[in-house]
Design a protein around this motif. Structure first.
Motif, mmCIF file in Angstrom:
data_model
loop_
_atom_site.group_PDB
_atom_site.id
_atom_site.type_symbol
_atom_site.label_atom_id
_atom_site.label_comp_id
_atom_site.label_asym_id
_atom_site.label_seq_id
_atom_site.Cartn_x
_atom_site.Cartn_y
_atom_site.Cartn_z
ATOM 1 N N CYS A 346 55.614 66.862 11.283
ATOM 2 C CA CYS A 346 56.411 67.666 10.345
ATOM 3 C C CYS A 346 55.503 68.488 9.423
ATOM 4 C CB CYS A 346 57.329 66.770 9.539
ATOM 5 S SG CYS A 346 56.425 65.466 8.730
ATOM 6 N N GLU A 347 54.706 69.334 10.015
ATOM 7 C CA GLU A 347 53.828 70.241 9.264
ATOM 8 C C GLU A 347 53.824 71.566 10.025
ATOM 9 O OE1 GLU A 347 51.812 69.515 6.550
ATOM 10 O OE2 GLU A 347 51.967 67.324 6.544
ATOM 11 N N SER A 348 53.878 72.663 9.306
ATOM 12 C CA SER A 348 53.838 73.964 9.987
ATOM 13 C C SER A 348 52.477 74.226 10.618
ATOM 14 C CB SER A 348 54.156 75.086 9.009
ATOM 15 O OG SER A 348 55.397 74.828 8.417
ATOM 16 N N SER A 349 51.452 73.557 10.106
ATOM 17 C CA SER A 349 50.112 73.745 10.687
ATOM 18 C C SER A 349 49.919 72.924 11.969
ATOM 19 C CB SER A 349 49.041 73.371 9.666
ATOM 20 O OG SER A 349 49.229 72.046 9.230
ATOM 21 N N ASP A 350 50.964 72.262 12.426
ATOM 22 C CA ASP A 350 50.860 71.437 13.626
ATOM 23 C C ASP A 350 51.061 72.287 14.882
ATOM 24 O OD1 ASP A 350 50.767 69.248 15.338
ATOM 25 O OD2 ASP A 350 52.943 68.936 15.205
ATOM 26 N N PHE A 351 50.002 72.997 15.246
ATOM 27 C CA PHE A 351 50.083 73.823 16.462
ATOM 28 C C PHE A 351 48.751 73.769 17.187
ATOM 29 C CE2 PHE A 351 48.416 76.484 13.102
ATOM 30 C CZ PHE A 351 47.346 77.112 13.717
ATOM 31 N N PHE A 352 48.801 74.041 18.491
ATOM 32 C CA PHE A 352 47.565 74.167 19.278
ATOM 33 C C PHE A 352 47.253 75.629 19.564
ATOM 34 C CE2 PHE A 352 48.800 69.787 20.919
ATOM 35 C CZ PHE A 352 47.888 69.142 20.107
ATOM 36 N N ALA A 353 48.306 76.421 19.713
ATOM 37 C CA ALA A 353 48.101 77.841 20.029
ATOM 38 C C ALA A 353 49.291 78.617 19.480
ATOM 39 C CB ALA A 353 48.011 78.024 21.533
ATOM 40 N N ARG A 354 49.010 79.831 19.031
ATOM 41 C CA ARG A 354 50.098 80.685 18.536
ATOM 42 C C ARG A 354 50.097 81.977 19.309
ATOM 43 N NH1 ARG A 354 50.112 79.284 12.092
ATOM 44 N NH2 ARG A 354 51.965 78.016 12.276
ATOM 45 N N GLN A 355 51.297 82.368 19.739
ATOM 46 C CA GLN A 355 51.468 83.642 20.440
ATOM 47 C C GLN A 355 50.422 83.801 21.538
ATOM 48 O OE1 GLN A 355 54.339 85.921 19.749
ATOM 49 N NE2 GLN A 355 54.657 83.741 19.415
ATOM 50 N N ARG A 356 50.366 82.792 22.370
ATOM 51 C CA ARG A 356 49.383 82.739 23.452
ATOM 52 C C ARG A 356 50.089 82.981 24.782
ATOM 53 N NH1 ARG A 356 44.961 79.132 23.613
ATOM 54 N NH2 ARG A 356 44.639 79.311 21.380
ATOM 55 N N GLU A 357 49.446 83.710 25.672
ATOM 56 C CA GLU A 357 50.000 83.870 27.015
ATOM 57 C C GLU A 357 49.715 82.590 27.795
ATOM 58 O OE1 GLU A 357 48.543 87.195 29.266
ATOM 59 O OE2 GLU A 357 50.093 86.904 30.795
ATOM 60 N N ILE A 358 50.776 82.034 28.324
ATOM 61 C CA ILE A 358 50.635 80.735 28.982
ATOM 62 C C ILE A 358 51.551 80.689 30.194
ATOM 63 C CG2 ILE A 358 52.313 79.743 27.337
ATOM 64 C CD1 ILE A 358 50.670 77.164 27.463
ATOM 65 N N ASP A 359 51.183 79.937 31.214
ATOM 66 C CA ASP A 359 52.032 79.803 32.400
ATOM 67 C C ASP A 359 53.429 79.319 31.999
ATOM 68 O OD1 ASP A 359 49.683 80.348 33.725
ATOM 69 O OD2 ASP A 359 50.057 78.877 35.303
ATOM 70 N N ALA A 360 54.428 79.862 32.647
ATOM 71 C CA ALA A 360 55.812 79.523 32.290
ATOM 72 C C ALA A 360 56.184 78.135 32.815
ATOM 73 C CB ALA A 360 56.759 80.594 32.828
ATOM 74 N N ALA A 361 55.512 77.125 32.288
ATOM 75 C CA ALA A 361 55.766 75.748 32.724
ATOM 76 C C ALA A 361 57.119 75.286 32.184
ATOM 77 C CB ALA A 361 54.653 74.847 32.216
ATOM 78 N N GLU A 362 57.678 74.291 32.840
ATOM 79 C CA GLU A 362 59.007 73.779 32.455
ATOM 80 C C GLU A 362 58.881 72.518 31.618
ATOM 81 O OE1 GLU A 362 61.640 75.409 32.893
ATOM 82 O OE2 GLU A 362 60.755 76.922 34.211
ATOM 83 N N GLU A 363 59.984 72.152 30.978
ATOM 84 C CA GLU A 363 60.034 70.880 30.255
ATOM 85 C C GLU A 363 59.661 69.751 31.205
ATOM 86 O OE1 GLU A 363 63.928 70.605 28.469
ATOM 87 O OE2 GLU A 363 63.510 72.243 27.073
#
Ligand code: LLP
Length: 417
Positions: A346-363
């Motif tokens: 529960c932190e907005s800084s909890d990310f690995f990548a922002r606005q990154r092009e990534i393979d359209a993997a599924e859930e």
């Protein structure tokens, strides 16, 4: 994309050595740190090769990754250790490192830690202030030992890196001010339980430009010459760690050979053993953090999120230093999307990548957060009641569980009503 000998795609997806990451996720669950031991071995060998013409001793800085199996992998190759606390010393000893191959650093060593290091018989303690020298002298007297010490110098060189990981600048807490050295040399007469064996520095981490090392080493050598005129017989000059790695393929790290070719000619004439304390460059690209896509969602402004089951509790570097880590789908997809890869914290800084092009993997599919061998697992926490992940080590087709996943019971085991 970071494609290496150790993490590479086959037709079936991303592999670590000969093992499919997909399989590791199924067997051990996620989040999971996956380490290639071959990568560590090869990085160490490349480091040693670069400095082979310089009499030196490499002490892996275990703060980068203190897993016992990681330490042992390097110790088995003859590498020593640089430790920063009693806890890291304990880990190094548990991993089977001989105490005379361990050097003890730290700007705020507690008395118990100093006593423990002396009892173990470490190669040297690196002192960072006059008060600390006095403390080491007193404790050595109490335990009946002569303490071998090095003086960590603050060379006042501001290396260009993230401000939170620069350490050789006079603004920072680290080391003894170079201007204080003559006074400290004169005081050694009053410190009968100390033997001055080394001069030491560490100017920061992830430093791309060898010139910062050159500038700091010049200062260290000047102090070394001064120490000789004062009658000291320094055996070790410790240059520290900080050598860079590639996190972002568009910003490749300076090869270690570029550092070696500048430093070797400067240091050979000193006729001492040079100590290096690399951490990151031996282990960072040896591991990935494997994580599962829990949910995908898109908001009204069309922003796409991949919510994954790992977060800043397993890799805090993006939140703390705005660090770049590649994020790669374990199974390749023809289509890509632009997305934020975010964790469950529960932190907005909890990310690995922002606005990154990534393979359209599924859930349900797996992603690999790359370059997680250094300063990832060691900086993990239980924040939000998170359980620290399991860690596996791969060597060819062999897979070993080298740290079990934490349990709910462990989460509360030290607490009392
Ligand atoms: N020696 C000393 C005295 C150090 O303080 C450090 C790192 C090293 C050696 C190893 O530095 P390396 O070769 O790994 O750059 N958490 C930060 C890095 C902090 C480094 C602290 N000291 C990060 O994730 O970038």
């Amino acid at each position: 994309m970071l494609d290496s000998n150790y993490f590479h795609y086959t037709a079936k997806g991303l592999n670590c050595d000969d093992v499919m990451l997909e399989e590791l996720g199924k067997t051990f669950g996620t989040p999971l740190y996956v380490t290639s031991s071959k990568s560590i071995v090869d990085s160490y060998r490349a480091f040693e090769k670069a400095f082979e013409t310089l009499p030196h001793f490499t002490c892996y800085s275990v703060k980068a990754n203190f897993n016992l199996s990681v330490i042992r992998t390097l110790a088995d190759l003859g590498c020593g250790c640089d430790v920063n606390s009693g806890g890291e010393l304990y880990r190094a000893m548990q991993a089977g490192v001989a105490p005379e191959k361990i050097i003890f650093a730290g700007v705020g060593k507690k008395y118990e830690e100093i006593a423990y290091a002396l009892e173990c018989g470490v190669l040297m303690l690196k002192a960072e202030s006059l008060s600390e020298l006095r403390a080491i002298d007193r404790i050595a007297g109490e335990v009946g030992k002569i303490a071998s010490v090095a003086l960590r110098i603050n060379p006042n060189v501001t290396a260009e890196t993230h401000p939170y990981i620069t350490t050789g600048d006079s603004k920072e807490k680290f080391g003894i001010d170079e201007a204080e050295l003559p006074e400290i040399f004169a005081l050694f007469d009053q410190l009968p339980n100390l033997l001055l064996v080394g001069l030491d520095m560490h100017i920061g981490s992830q430093i791309f430009d060898p010139e910062y090392y050159v500038a700091a080493t010049e200062k260290l050598l000047a102090l070394f010459n001064l120490s000789k005129t004062k009658g000291f017989e320094i055996q070790f000059l410790d240059i520290g760690g900080g050598f860079p790695v590639t996190y972002d393929p568009s910003k490749p790290a300076t090869p270690i050979e570029r550092f070696a070719e500048k430093l070797i000619p400067m240091l050979v004439p000193a006729g001492v053993t040079v100590i290096f304390e690399p951490g990151r460059c031996l282990v960072a690209n040896a591991s990935v953090l494997l994580t599962k896509i829990l949910y995908k969602k898109r908001n009204h402004v069309g922003k796409e999120f991949f919510v994954v089951d790992a977060g800043m509790t397993e890799l805090i570097r993006p939140a703390l230093y705005q660090s770049h880590h590649e994020v790669q789908a374990v199974s390749r997809h023809k289509k890509t999307v632009i997305a934020d890869v975010v964790g469950p914290i529960c932190e907005s800084s909890d990310f690995f990548a922002r606005q990154r092009e990534i393979d359209a993997a599924e859930e349900g599919e797996l992603l690999a957060v790359m370059s997680c061998g250094a300063y990832a697992a060691v900086m993990s926490s239980n924040y939000n009641g998170r359980l620290r992940p399991a860690e596996v080590m791969v060597n060819g087709s062999e897979v070993k569980l080298v740290r079990k996943r934490e349990t709910l019971e462990q989460l509360v085991q030290n607490e009392l009503f």
